[in-house]
Design an enzyme around this catalytic site. Structure first.
Site, short mmCIF file in Angstrom:
data_model
loop_
_atom_site.label_atom_id
_atom_site.label_comp_id
_atom_site.label_asym_id
_atom_site.label_seq_id
_atom_site.Cartn_x
_atom_site.Cartn_y
_atom_site.Cartn_z
N ASN A 9 0.87 -1.18 0.00
CA ASN A 9 0.00 0.00 0.00
C ASN A 9 0.90 1.23 0.00
O ASN A 9 1.46 1.59 1.04
CB ASN A 9 -0.89 -0.05 1.25
CG ASN A 9 -1.75 1.19 1.40
OD1 ASN A 9 -1.81 2.02 0.50
ND2 ASN A 9 -2.41 1.30 2.55
N TRP A 10 1.04 1.83 -1.18
CA TRP A 10 1.95 2.97 -1.29
C TRP A 10 1.33 4.27 -0.77
O TRP A 10 1.99 5.31 -0.75
CB TRP A 10 2.41 3.15 -2.75
CG TRP A 10 3.31 2.04 -3.23
CD1 TRP A 10 3.79 0.99 -2.49
CD2 TRP A 10 3.83 1.87 -4.55
NE1 TRP A 10 4.58 0.18 -3.28
CE2 TRP A 10 4.62 0.70 -4.55
CE3 TRP A 10 3.71 2.59 -5.74
CZ2 TRP A 10 5.28 0.23 -5.69
CZ3 TRP A 10 4.36 2.13 -6.88
CH2 TRP A 10 5.14 0.97 -6.84
N LYS A 11 0.05 4.22 -0.43
CA LYS A 11 -0.65 5.39 0.10
C LYS A 11 -0.44 6.61 -0.82
O LYS A 11 -0.30 6.44 -2.03
CB LYS A 11 -0.21 5.67 1.55
CG LYS A 11 -0.37 4.42 2.41
CD LYS A 11 -0.28 4.68 3.89
CE LYS A 11 -0.43 3.37 4.65
NZ LYS A 11 -0.48 3.53 6.09
N HIS A 95 -9.76 0.97 4.30
CA HIS A 95 -8.54 1.19 5.09
C HIS A 95 -8.86 2.17 6.23
O HIS A 95 -9.67 3.08 6.06
CB HIS A 95 -7.44 1.76 4.19
CG HIS A 95 -6.11 1.80 4.87
ND1 HIS A 95 -5.77 2.79 5.77
CD2 HIS A 95 -5.05 0.96 4.81
CE1 HIS A 95 -4.55 2.56 6.23
NE2 HIS A 95 -4.09 1.44 5.66
N GLU A 97 -7.40 4.63 7.32
CA GLU A 97 -7.22 6.06 6.98
C GLU A 97 -8.41 6.57 6.18
O GLU A 97 -8.81 7.73 6.32
CB GLU A 97 -5.90 6.25 6.21
CG GLU A 97 -4.70 6.08 7.15
CD GLU A 97 -3.44 5.55 6.48
OE1 GLU A 97 -3.35 5.54 5.24
OE2 GLU A 97 -2.53 5.12 7.23
N GLU A 167 -5.74 -4.96 10.49
CA GLU A 167 -4.77 -3.89 10.73
C GLU A 167 -5.18 -3.13 11.99
O GLU A 167 -6.02 -2.22 11.92
CB GLU A 167 -4.74 -2.92 9.55
CG GLU A 167 -4.31 -3.56 8.25
CD GLU A 167 -3.69 -2.53 7.30
OE1 GLU A 167 -2.57 -2.77 6.85
OE2 GLU A 167 -4.32 -1.49 7.04
N GLY A 173 1.85 2.50 10.81
CA GLY A 173 2.80 3.61 10.67
C GLY A 173 3.43 4.06 11.97
O GLY A 173 4.01 5.13 12.05
N SER A 212 2.94 -1.80 10.59
CA SER A 212 4.37 -1.79 10.88
C SER A 212 5.07 -3.12 10.57
O SER A 212 5.96 -3.55 11.31
CB SER A 212 4.61 -1.36 12.34
OG SER A 212 4.14 -0.03 12.53
N GLY A 233 2.65 -1.08 4.41
CA GLY A 233 2.65 0.34 4.05
C GLY A 233 4.07 0.86 3.91
O GLY A 233 4.71 0.70 2.88
N GLY A 234 4.59 1.47 4.98
CA GLY A 234 5.91 2.12 4.94
C GLY A 234 7.00 1.28 4.29
O GLY A 234 7.73 1.78 3.42
P1 PGA Z 1 2.41 0.50 7.78
O1 PGA Z 1 0.97 0.66 7.06
O2 PGA Z 1 3.01 -0.78 7.24
O3 PGA Z 1 3.18 1.72 7.36
O4 PGA Z 1 2.16 0.41 9.23
C1 PGA Z 1 0.15 -0.45 6.84
C2 PGA Z 1 -1.11 -0.01 6.18
O5 PGA Z 1 -1.59 1.10 6.46
O6 PGA Z 1 -1.68 -0.74 5.36
#
Ligand code: PGA
Length: 255
Positions: A9-11, A95, A97, A167, A173, A212, A233-234
């Site tokens: 997930n590159w957001k 998600h 977010e 999640e 994050g 994470s 994500g990150g």
């Molecule tokens: P993260 O994000 O790996 O940066 O914690 C995961 C996600 O939001 O899917």
């Protein structure tokens, strides 16, 4: 046997040029790798660039959100046929977010899952408790509610392609991840909840952990019986880190 899946997930990161480069690095780093399904979800503006890089490879293209309607007066939104047209085979839905900043609801996530299945997109439906919900001891109630809503009204057989990402919001994050055992316990709860609506098909649904995930901790999740991969994500913005995570899943998935 469920094939392991690692989704990136590159957001809201990367313009087209670096996105194409990152996708290219990942394609090269994973060339010849078998036994793990990999999905890259770039921002919408980079879908076409990444689609071109992924063409002819087993890596799938995914989007980060979509609307449930096929078309219409929904300024700023993208529909399932638009994502299919752009080369997507999967889509992240609900998600945290999206829920937190853009008002997505349990009910809306259910509509999106039904729309994705109707258009043969693999839905990656995200669920997970916020920190205050965890501290109040309501993790299970929150996750059960979110899972029930995500699959409400979907045809049981069609749900075999569903992916659920557990999640915990406090782990996204933050560098703070759930333990493998705790994530596995919630994944088992998710599978039992799915079985109420989908019956034996629940055994085919892939459940990912997200929050994470790094090359250093992925092993702890992959060794859990109910966890079939990760939503990253990150660490997915770093080609070498993401390649290491996908390779670990490949090893975990091999007999
Ligand atoms: P993260 O994000 O790996 O940066 O914690 C995961 C996600 O939001 O899917």
């Amino acid at each position: 046997m469920r094939a392991p899946l690692i989704a990136a997930n590159w957001k809201m990161h990367m313009t087209r040029e670096p996105a194409g480069r990152l996708a290219g690095d990942i394609v090269r780093g994973l060339a010849g790798l078998d036994g793990v399904q990999v999905v890259l979800c770039p921002p919408a503006t980079a879908l076409d660039v990444v689609a071109r890089v992924l063409a002819g490879t087993p890596i799938l293209l995914g989007a980060q959100t979509m609307h449930w309607e096929t078309q219409g007066a929904y300024t700023g939104e993208l529909s399932p046929p638009m994502l299919v047209d752009a080369g997507c085979r999967a889509v992240i839905l609900g998600h945290s977010e999206r829920r937190r900043y853009f008002g997505e609801t349990d009910d809306g996530v259910g509509k999106k899952v039904r729309a994705a299945l109707a258009h043969r997109l693999v839905p990656i439906a995200c669920v997970g408790e916020r920190l205050e919900e965890r501290e109040a001891g309501s993790t299970d109630a929150v996750v059960v509610r979110q899972v029930r809503a995500a699959v409400a009204g979907s045809d049981a057989e069609a749900l075999s392609s569903l992916v659920v990402a557990y999640e915990p919001v406090w782990a996204i994050g933050t560098g703070r991840h759930a333990t493998g055992r705790e994530a596995d316990r919630v994944a088992a709860l998710i599978r039992r909840t799915l079985a109420e609506s989908a019956g034996p098909v629940a055994g085919r649904v892939r459940i990912l952990y997200g929050g994470s995930v790094t090359p250093g901790n992925i092993g702890e999740f992959l060794e859990q019986p109910e966890i079939d991969g990760a939503l990253v994500g990150g660490a997915s913005l770093d080609a070498q880190a993401f390649i290491a995570i996908a390779r670990a899943a490949c090893r975990a998935g091999s007999p």
